[in-house]
Design an enzyme around this catalytic site. Sequence first.
Site: not given
Ligand code: GLN
Length: 177
Positions: A40, A68, A152, A154
Amino acid sequence: MQGNFREHAAMLRGLGAEVVEVRLPAQLAGLDGLVIPGGESTAIMRLIRLYGLEEAIRAFEAPVFGTCAGMILLDREHLGLLDVDVERNGYGRQLASFEADLDLADGEEPLRGVFIRAPRVTETGPGVEVLATHEGVPVLLREGRFLVASFHPELTADTRVHERFLELIREESGVRA
Ligand code: GLN
């Protein structure tokens, strides 16, 4: 700090790298590379500020791999280390999470991408190299010593993206030496 760091560590160890987890600025000293995992981005950003890691990451000179949320952190709007604009959760509600075969720019076998509420790249600067796309949108990019993925790598058994990162570390350590 938060997110998929264990999966990255396991994959990099499997490729022969020595991995340490970084939570404090001093732990960055002497490292050959840094992975900022998915998770997040608002939580990770808050925690890196709290622990004084923001400045330490800016001062870090070795390769950085962001996946991400990690890509969001590196973008123009956050740490500003990468000349890329992204839209958080940019794949919409229905398509929030999905898997897709990704076209690699070098014509290699497609890469399976796992997207989880992924950021969508909306603009890239001239120095940014696109390594893979999904429906015409860049999803794996490199700018100098920075490698970022909106998915991702990983979370699959395919180790090619992590291998690419280790390669980048070997190239860059030659340059810095
Ligand atoms: N939706 C997340 C964000 O905005 C990112 C999602 C993720 O890293 N899988 O931080």
